[in-house]
Design a protein around this motif. Structure first.
Motif, PDB file in Angstrom:
ATOM      1  N   GLU A  34       0.831  -1.198   0.000  1.00 11.76           N
ATOM      2  CA  GLU A  34       0.000   0.000   0.000  1.00 11.76           C
ATOM      3  C   GLU A  34       0.870   1.253   0.000  1.00 11.76           C
ATOM      4  O   GLU A  34       0.542   2.245  -0.650  1.00 11.76           O
ATOM      5  N   LEU A  38       0.779   4.397  -2.728  1.00 14.23           N
ATOM      6  CA  LEU A  38       0.599   5.759  -2.237  1.00 14.23           C
ATOM      7  C   LEU A  38       1.803   6.627  -2.578  1.00 14.23           C
ATOM      8  O   LEU A  38       1.655   7.775  -3.015  1.00 14.23           O
ATOM      9  N   SER A  79       2.684  14.388   3.720  1.00 13.58           N
ATOM     10  CA  SER A  79       2.162  13.068   3.347  1.00 13.58           C
ATOM     11  C   SER A  79       3.294  12.082   3.081  1.00 13.58           C
ATOM     12  O   SER A  79       3.212  10.907   3.446  1.00 13.58           O
ATOM     13  N   LEU A 114      -3.165   8.790   3.860  1.00 15.94           N
ATOM     14  CA  LEU A 114      -4.283   8.874   2.914  1.00 15.94           C
ATOM     15  C   LEU A 114      -5.102  10.136   3.159  1.00 15.94           C
ATOM     16  O   LEU A 114      -5.564  10.777   2.206  1.00 15.94           O
ATOM     17  N   SER A 118      -5.506  12.956   0.407  1.00 14.42           N
ATOM     18  CA  SER A 118      -6.824  13.372  -0.072  1.00 14.42           C
ATOM     19  C   SER A 118      -6.932  14.899  -0.075  1.00 14.42           C
ATOM     20  O   SER A 118      -7.445  15.492  -1.030  1.00 14.42           O
ATOM     21  N   TRP A 153     -13.155   6.447  -0.794  1.00 13.45           N
ATOM     22  CA  TRP A 153     -12.132   6.067   0.181  1.00 13.45           C
ATOM     23  C   TRP A 153     -12.688   5.829   1.572  1.00 13.45           C
ATOM     24  O   TRP A 153     -12.009   5.228   2.399  1.00 13.45           O
TER      25      TRP A 153
END
Length: 168
Positions: A34, A38, A79, A114, A118, A153
């Motif tokens: 994951e 990302l 992030s 996430l 976003s 999501w």
């Protein structure tokens, strides 16, 4: 023996024949996969943002647009840092027999990443719309993408999670 970290993760392992160590290894591999997905998107977006400051048209941006740009660059960096935190933790505690804790931290960090991504995605779209069309279009585009992200999501996965519990 199940502890808080083990039961707090979203997937149910009932029906799997694996030891605690095997489960932790499997979950760590899932976290890494994951993270790869990302990180690729975040790196591309960050590269776009960083390159923008060195374009001649950057001088034409208004003060509000420059402020938004700096917020977006900060979100991109944040992030990336959050998403890479599980890897840094894993390196520091390597061979300390704390893999379930590392996996739990990775789970929480990826959810936080996430959330940051976003905001970053909606912000970048709003920023581009603002530069090309104007304020009103930026708000519409940012809110619309934010709504799509919320549905795909959060709402859909939550509904599937609940539906899966009801069918077992």
């Amino acid at each position: 023996m199940t502890d808080r970290r083990d039961s707090a993760l979203p997937d149910s392992d009932e029906g799997r024949d694996e030891t605690v160590e095997e489960r932790a290894d499997r979950r760590w591999i899932e976290v890494l996969q994951e993270l790869r997905v990302l990180q690729t998107g975040t790196q591309i977006l960050t590269g776009f943002l960083l390159a923008l400051a060195f374009q001649p048209v950057f001088a034409d941006l208004g003060a509000g647009q420059r402020g938004m740009y700096l917020v977006l660059v900060s979100l991109a960096a944040l992030s990336a840092v959050i998403a890479l935190a599980p890897v840094a933790l894993h390196r520091i505690v390597f061979r300390r027999r704390v893999k379930p804790e590392v996996v739990y931290f990775g789970h929480v960090a990826l959810i936080a990443a996430l959330a940051a991504v976003s905001l970053l995605l909606a912000g970048v779209v709003a920023f581009v719309f603002d530069v090309i069309i104007g304020d009103g279009a930026a708000w519409v585009a940012g809110i619309a993408l934010g709504a799509v992200i919320l549905v795909l999501w959060v709402i859909v996965p939550t509904a599937i999670r609940r539906w899966g519990r009801n069918t077992q």
